[in-house]
Design an enzyme around this catalytic site. Sequence first.
Site, PDB file in Angstrom:
ATOM      1  N   ALA A   1     -25.555  13.823 -10.879  1.00 50.45           N
ATOM      2  CA  ALA A   1     -26.603  13.489 -10.100  1.00 50.45           C
ATOM      3  C   ALA A   1     -26.444  11.920  -9.758  1.00 50.45           C
ATOM      4  CB  ALA A   1     -27.877  13.779 -10.536  1.00 50.45           C
TER       5      ALA A   1
ATOM      6  N   ALA B   1     -18.595  15.058  -9.806  1.00 49.05           N
ATOM      7  CA  ALA B   1     -18.911  13.728  -9.229  1.00 49.05           C
ATOM      8  C   ALA B   1     -19.517  12.954 -10.594  1.00 49.05           C
ATOM      9  CB  ALA B   1     -19.729  13.818  -8.344  1.00 49.05           C
TER      10      ALA B   1
ATOM     11  N   ALA C   1     -17.688  -1.197  -2.471  1.00 46.43           N
ATOM     12  CA  ALA C   1     -16.706  -1.793  -1.409  1.00 46.43           C
ATOM     13  C   ALA C   1     -17.196  -3.264  -1.200  1.00 46.43           C
ATOM     14  CB  ALA C   1     -16.877  -0.817   0.034  1.00 46.43           C
TER      15      ALA C   1
ATOM     16  N   HIS D   1     -42.843  -6.612  15.506  1.00 41.82           N
ATOM     17  CA  HIS D   1     -43.666  -5.232  15.510  1.00 41.82           C
ATOM     18  C   HIS D   1     -43.369  -4.607  16.743  1.00 41.82           C
ATOM     19  CE1 HIS D   1     -47.060  -2.471  14.902  1.00 41.82           C
ATOM     20  NE2 HIS D   1     -47.167  -2.651  16.072  1.00 41.82           N
TER      21      HIS D   1
ATOM     22  N   GLU E   1       0.711  -1.162  -0.168  1.00 40.21           N
ATOM     23  CA  GLU E   1      -0.161   0.091  -0.046  1.00 40.21           C
ATOM     24  C   GLU E   1       0.927   1.301   0.086  1.00 40.21           C
ATOM     25  OE1 GLU E   1      -3.437   0.746  -0.169  1.00 40.21           O
ATOM     26  OE2 GLU E   1      -2.343   2.636  -0.380  1.00 40.21           O
ATOM     27  N   GLY E   2       0.638   2.206  -1.003  1.00 35.59           N
ATOM     28  CA  GLY E   2       1.343   3.484  -1.016  1.00 35.59           C
ATOM     29  C   GLY E   2       0.930   4.389  -0.420  1.00 35.59           C
TER      30      GLY E   2
ATOM     31  N   GLY F   1      -6.789   0.658   4.097  1.00 29.71           N
ATOM     32  CA  GLY F   1      -8.058   0.781   3.711  1.00 29.71           C
ATOM     33  C   GLY F   1      -8.536   1.347   2.700  1.00 29.71           C
TER      34      GLY F   1
HETATM   35  P1  FAD Z   1      -9.752   1.159  -3.326  1.00 27.34           P
HETATM   36  O1  FAD Z   1     -10.511   1.083  -1.933  1.00 27.34           O
HETATM   37  O2  FAD Z   1      -9.627   2.302  -4.251  1.00 27.34           O
HETATM   38  O3  FAD Z   1      -8.164   0.703  -2.891  1.00 27.34           O
HETATM   39  C1  FAD Z   1      -7.075   0.745  -3.572  1.00 27.34           C
HETATM   40  C2  FAD Z   1      -5.888   1.157  -3.006  1.00 27.34           C
HETATM   41  O4  FAD Z   1      -4.745   0.654  -3.744  1.00 27.34           O
HETATM   42  C3  FAD Z   1      -5.653   2.304  -2.421  1.00 27.34           C
HETATM   43  O5  FAD Z   1      -5.246   2.588  -1.035  1.00 27.34           O
HETATM   44  C4  FAD Z   1      -4.584   2.777  -3.320  1.00 27.34           C
HETATM   45  O6  FAD Z   1      -3.530   3.753  -2.695  1.00 27.34           O
HETATM   46  C5  FAD Z   1      -3.501   1.534  -3.348  1.00 27.34           C
HETATM   47  N1  FAD Z   1      -2.750   1.259  -4.649  1.00 27.34           N
HETATM   48  C6  FAD Z   1      -2.962   1.681  -5.865  1.00 27.34           C
HETATM   49  N2  FAD Z   1      -2.047   1.323  -6.500  1.00 27.34           N
HETATM   50  C7  FAD Z   1      -1.015   0.820  -5.949  1.00 27.34           C
HETATM   51  C8  FAD Z   1       0.252   0.517  -6.284  1.00 27.34           C
HETATM   52  N3  FAD Z   1       1.001   0.472  -7.385  1.00 27.34           N
HETATM   53  N4  FAD Z   1       1.196   0.256  -5.206  1.00 27.34           N
HETATM   54  C9  FAD Z   1       0.481   0.348  -3.838  1.00 27.34           C
HETATM   55  N5  FAD Z   1      -0.761   0.588  -3.640  1.00 27.34           N
HETATM   56  C10 FAD Z   1      -1.633   0.996  -4.610  1.00 27.34           C
HETATM   57  N6  FAD Z   1     -18.893   1.951  -1.812  1.00 27.34           N
HETATM   58  C11 FAD Z   1     -19.941   1.420  -1.132  1.00 27.34           C
HETATM   59  O7  FAD Z   1     -19.864   0.119  -1.188  1.00 27.34           O
HETATM   60  N7  FAD Z   1     -20.473   2.174  -0.050  1.00 27.34           N
HETATM   61  C12 FAD Z   1     -20.455   3.557  -0.035  1.00 27.34           C
HETATM   62  O8  FAD Z   1     -20.807   4.058   0.833  1.00 27.34           O
HETATM   63  C13 FAD Z   1     -19.144   3.953  -0.562  1.00 27.34           C
HETATM   64  N8  FAD Z   1     -19.094   5.331  -0.661  1.00 27.34           N
HETATM   65  C14 FAD Z   1     -18.157   6.014  -1.275  1.00 27.34           C
HETATM   66  C15 FAD Z   1     -18.245   7.629  -1.257  1.00 27.34           C
HETATM   67  C16 FAD Z   1     -16.970   8.057  -2.056  1.00 27.34           C
HETATM   68  C17 FAD Z   1     -16.523   9.539  -1.812  1.00 27.34           C
HETATM   69  C18 FAD Z   1     -16.378   7.290  -2.793  1.00 27.34           C
HETATM   70  C19 FAD Z   1     -14.957   7.893  -3.718  1.00 27.34           C
HETATM   71  C20 FAD Z   1     -16.316   6.036  -3.034  1.00 27.34           C
HETATM   72  C21 FAD Z   1     -17.202   5.358  -2.457  1.00 27.34           C
HETATM   73  N9  FAD Z   1     -17.494   3.877  -2.537  1.00 27.34           N
HETATM   74  C22 FAD Z   1     -18.437   3.246  -1.811  1.00 27.34           C
HETATM   75  C23 FAD Z   1     -17.005   3.346  -3.368  1.00 27.34           C
HETATM   76  C24 FAD Z   1     -15.752   2.554  -2.732  1.00 27.34           C
HETATM   77  O9  FAD Z   1     -14.840   3.227  -2.066  1.00 27.34           O
HETATM   78  C25 FAD Z   1     -15.013   1.406  -3.816  1.00 27.34           C
HETATM   79  O10 FAD Z   1     -15.779   0.735  -4.630  1.00 27.34           O
HETATM   80  C26 FAD Z   1     -13.955   0.743  -3.029  1.00 27.34           C
HETATM   81  O11 FAD Z   1     -13.047   1.461  -2.312  1.00 27.34           O
HETATM   82  C27 FAD Z   1     -13.142  -0.146  -3.902  1.00 27.34           C
HETATM   83  O12 FAD Z   1     -12.175  -0.894  -3.206  1.00 27.34           O
HETATM   84  P2  FAD Z   1     -11.000  -1.586  -3.868  1.00 27.34           P
HETATM   85  O13 FAD Z   1     -10.201  -2.241  -2.895  1.00 27.34           O
HETATM   86  O14 FAD Z   1     -11.337  -1.963  -5.231  1.00 27.34           O
HETATM   87  O15 FAD Z   1      -9.894  -0.155  -4.076  1.00 27.34           O
HETATM   88  P1  NAI Z   2     -21.948   7.970 -10.685  1.00 26.55           P
HETATM   89  O1  NAI Z   2     -21.552   6.991 -12.232  1.00 26.55           O
HETATM   90  O2  NAI Z   2     -22.897   7.322  -9.761  1.00 26.55           O
HETATM   91  O3  NAI Z   2     -22.751   9.314 -11.501  1.00 26.55           O
HETATM   92  C1  NAI Z   2     -22.228  10.051 -12.316  1.00 26.55           C
HETATM   93  C2  NAI Z   2     -23.209  10.968 -12.903  1.00 26.55           C
HETATM   94  O4  NAI Z   2     -22.528  12.127 -13.605  1.00 26.55           O
HETATM   95  C3  NAI Z   2     -24.158  10.199 -13.956  1.00 26.55           C
HETATM   96  O5  NAI Z   2     -25.505  10.548 -13.403  1.00 26.55           O
HETATM   97  C4  NAI Z   2     -23.867  10.647 -15.085  1.00 26.55           C
HETATM   98  O6  NAI Z   2     -24.924  10.928 -15.894  1.00 26.55           O
HETATM   99  C5  NAI Z   2     -23.286  12.221 -14.737  1.00 26.55           C
HETATM  100  N1  NAI Z   2     -22.722  13.016 -15.923  1.00 26.55           N
HETATM  101  C6  NAI Z   2     -21.377  12.453 -16.490  1.00 26.55           C
HETATM  102  N2  NAI Z   2     -21.014  13.444 -17.297  1.00 26.55           N
HETATM  103  C7  NAI Z   2     -21.702  14.686 -17.170  1.00 26.55           C
HETATM  104  C8  NAI Z   2     -21.761  15.812 -17.658  1.00 26.55           C
HETATM  105  N3  NAI Z   2     -20.988  16.169 -18.610  1.00 26.55           N
HETATM  106  N4  NAI Z   2     -22.515  16.713 -17.133  1.00 26.55           N
HETATM  107  C9  NAI Z   2     -23.416  16.375 -16.264  1.00 26.55           C
HETATM  108  N5  NAI Z   2     -23.573  15.010 -15.693  1.00 26.55           N
HETATM  109  C10 NAI Z   2     -22.534  14.351 -15.983  1.00 26.55           C
HETATM  110  O7  NAI Z   2     -20.543   8.220 -10.093  1.00 26.55           O
HETATM  111  P2  NAI Z   2     -20.204   9.067  -8.790  1.00 26.55           P
HETATM  112  O8  NAI Z   2     -21.449   9.582  -8.207  1.00 26.55           O
HETATM  113  O9  NAI Z   2     -19.158   9.804  -9.404  1.00 26.55           O
HETATM  114  O10 NAI Z   2     -19.828   7.661  -8.106  1.00 26.55           O
HETATM  115  C11 NAI Z   2     -18.635   6.972  -8.610  1.00 26.55           C
HETATM  116  C12 NAI Z   2     -18.832   5.577  -8.046  1.00 26.55           C
HETATM  117  O11 NAI Z   2     -18.668   5.578  -6.551  1.00 26.55           O
HETATM  118  C13 NAI Z   2     -19.841   4.942  -8.262  1.00 26.55           C
HETATM  119  O12 NAI Z   2     -19.778   3.777  -9.127  1.00 26.55           O
HETATM  120  C14 NAI Z   2     -20.531   4.522  -7.019  1.00 26.55           C
HETATM  121  O13 NAI Z   2     -20.900   2.935  -7.133  1.00 26.55           O
HETATM  122  C15 NAI Z   2     -19.225   4.659  -6.156  1.00 26.55           C
HETATM  123  N6  NAI Z   2     -20.083   5.296  -4.818  1.00 26.55           N
HETATM  124  C16 NAI Z   2     -20.829   4.421  -3.985  1.00 26.55           C
HETATM  125  C17 NAI Z   2     -21.539   4.695  -2.879  1.00 26.55           C
HETATM  126  C18 NAI Z   2     -22.337   3.981  -2.291  1.00 26.55           C
HETATM  127  O14 NAI Z   2     -22.453   2.882  -2.384  1.00 26.55           O
HETATM  128  N7  NAI Z   2     -23.124   4.490  -1.563  1.00 26.55           N
HETATM  129  C19 NAI Z   2     -21.285   6.377  -2.472  1.00 26.55           C
HETATM  130  C20 NAI Z   2     -20.335   6.895  -3.425  1.00 26.55           C
HETATM  131  C21 NAI Z   2     -19.516   6.546  -4.241  1.00 26.55           C
END
Ligand code: FAD
Ligand code: NAI
Length: 462
Positions: free
Chosen positions: A177, A266, A317, A441, A33-34, A39
């Site tokens: 959105a 986003a 995740a 309930h 992990e970098g 996490g």
């Molecule tokens: P990541 O979590 O992206 O982890 C990858 C890791 O690999 C990173 O720490 C990175 O530093 C490391 N890495 C990459 N390349 C290298 C390398 N060459 N050497 C060493 N380390 C490296 N998903 C949900 O299910 N529920 C949620 O509520 C949710 N909320 C989110 C909210 C936000 C704002 C965002 C951005 C995402 C959210 N997601 C959510 C999506 C979720 O975070 C990802 O789907 C999930 O983290 C993916 O897990 P992963 O293990 O594939 O990769």
């Molecule tokens: P998203 O794919 O959910 O939504 C992106 C939105 O941007 C779409 O509605 C799309 O039509 C719109 N869009 C694209 N180009 C546009 C433009 N030029 N102008 C206006 N609108 C435009 O991506 P988002 O919200 O960035 O999330 C990324 C990933 O993170 C998702 O795949 C999601 O699964 C994960 N995530 C999951 C969460 C959860 O499980 N609760 C919470 C946050 C993120």
Amino acid sequence: MANYDVIIIGSGPGGYVCAIRCAQLGLKVACVEGRETLGGTCLNVGCIPSKALLHASHMLHEAEHNFAAMGLKGKSPSVDWKQMLSYKEKTIGQNTSGIEFLFKKNKVDWLKGWGSIPEAGKVQVGDELHEAKNIIIASGSEPSSLPGVEIDEKVVVTSTGALELGKVPKKMIVIGAGVIGLELGSVYARLGSEVTVVEFLDAVTPGMDAEIQKVFQRTLKKQGLSFVMGAAVQKTEATKTKAKVTYKLRKDESEHVIDADVVLVATGRKPYTDGLGLEGLGVTMTKRGQIAVNAKWETNVPGIYAIGDVIEGPMLAHKAEDEGMAAAEQVAGKHGHVNYGVIPGVIYTHPEVANVGATEEMLKEEGRAYKVGKFSFMGNGRAKANFAGDGFVKILADKTSDRILGAHIIGPAAGDLIHEICVAMEFGASAEDLAMTCHAHPTYSEAVREAALACGDGPIHM
Ligand code: FAD
Ligand code: NAI
């Protein structure tokens, strides 16, 4: 240099879960992990910090809107943004150090630094070259932006910048959105920002059940978010404290400019594979830049696997975690399996939105005969008592066999309620099986049972 059975690159939910499962299965394992902390995106800049801010801002909303009606009078709390950020940071720290503890407990070596794969069976981390029989890539994803939009993480931000703004902005524009836009848009709207969401399509959260999309957008509008739909963002222009967003309405090509203190971009995320050396190894990629894998998460290069956001499928995740466990089992010579048909999706707004399986639109397209059972939370005693009557449960079942095909919930604790239906689907249950199960309930889960009853002879409380 050490020899390992498995080296995993990335410690997000995919990588760290995979590492722990590999160790539990008796393999000698290391995780590269970098980042400074373990996490991944989820714990550091994703799921966990966003949920902390959603929770805190929801508490404020409850205090402002529902406390007085319950006889809880007095001044509602004011926002101490610095303290809220430090609560968020503390939550992150508790979670990331928890993974460090689990690594030590399971004897997983953390190789600190950025890893690359000079050749199959070898992982370079800094000056050290390590050998591994198997390499699992779990390098995750990063935000994807738009042409004409320059991110500075101060005024024009991705979710990462939006989780640590210097102050609560007066005006915020959210581009997209989708899940991130609506979760973080909700946070700032509750904290007092004037939030405008600009979306390319005509409905929020693409791919979701259309009925839920409509009710969800209406509910968010009632909470003060404004929407510009069918708008393609052309560019952003930022100064140190403000930004302008130019968009074109798709219906008439008219161009509009709006401004705000902060613009949250986003518009989706893309796989992160920088520096891994995949090109040199000849790893096959998909057209969308994901690492191509087979049903055992193997790439085309023997001994190299990939899981999580860096491969195809929903960027979630729990999907990454399930793949982590399954890939570990494959590597250990067992039979890891992920049922991609039963992966829940949850949006942690208020009310929450949750889904699993097919949408009505998907079933129509397949030409499948189905029935719909719906129940409004207005008919649920617990929800009414808790000011949570907005929303409904919708269950889709096969018209002939009654087998549950999908479910869509908008309402209180939707993200927890959906799991009852996930389990039912894993067991191939019918709507009647759910309806015949005694539900305590008064609980929100009675609404799930009532929706299941609505697939048959009808609900009781509607
Ligand atoms: P990541 O979590 O992206 O982890 C990858 C890791 O690999 C990173 O720490 C990175 O530093 C490391 N890495 C990459 N390349 C290298 C390398 N060459 N050497 C060493 N380390 C490296 N998903 C949900 O299910 N529920 C949620 O509520 C949710 N909320 C989110 C909210 C936000 C704002 C965002 C951005 C995402 C959210 N997601 C959510 C999506 C979720 O975070 C990802 O789907 C999930 O983290 C993916 O897990 P992963 O293990 O594939 O990769
Ligand atoms: P998203 O794919 O959910 O939504 C992106 C939105 O941007 C779409 O509605 C799309 O039509 C719109 N869009 C694209 N180009 C546009 C433009 N030029 N102008 C206006 N609108 C435009 O991506 P988002 O919200 O960035 O999330 C990324 C990933 O993170 C998702 O795949 C999601 O699964 C994960 N995530 C999951 C969460 C959860 O499980 N609760 C919470 C946050 C993120």
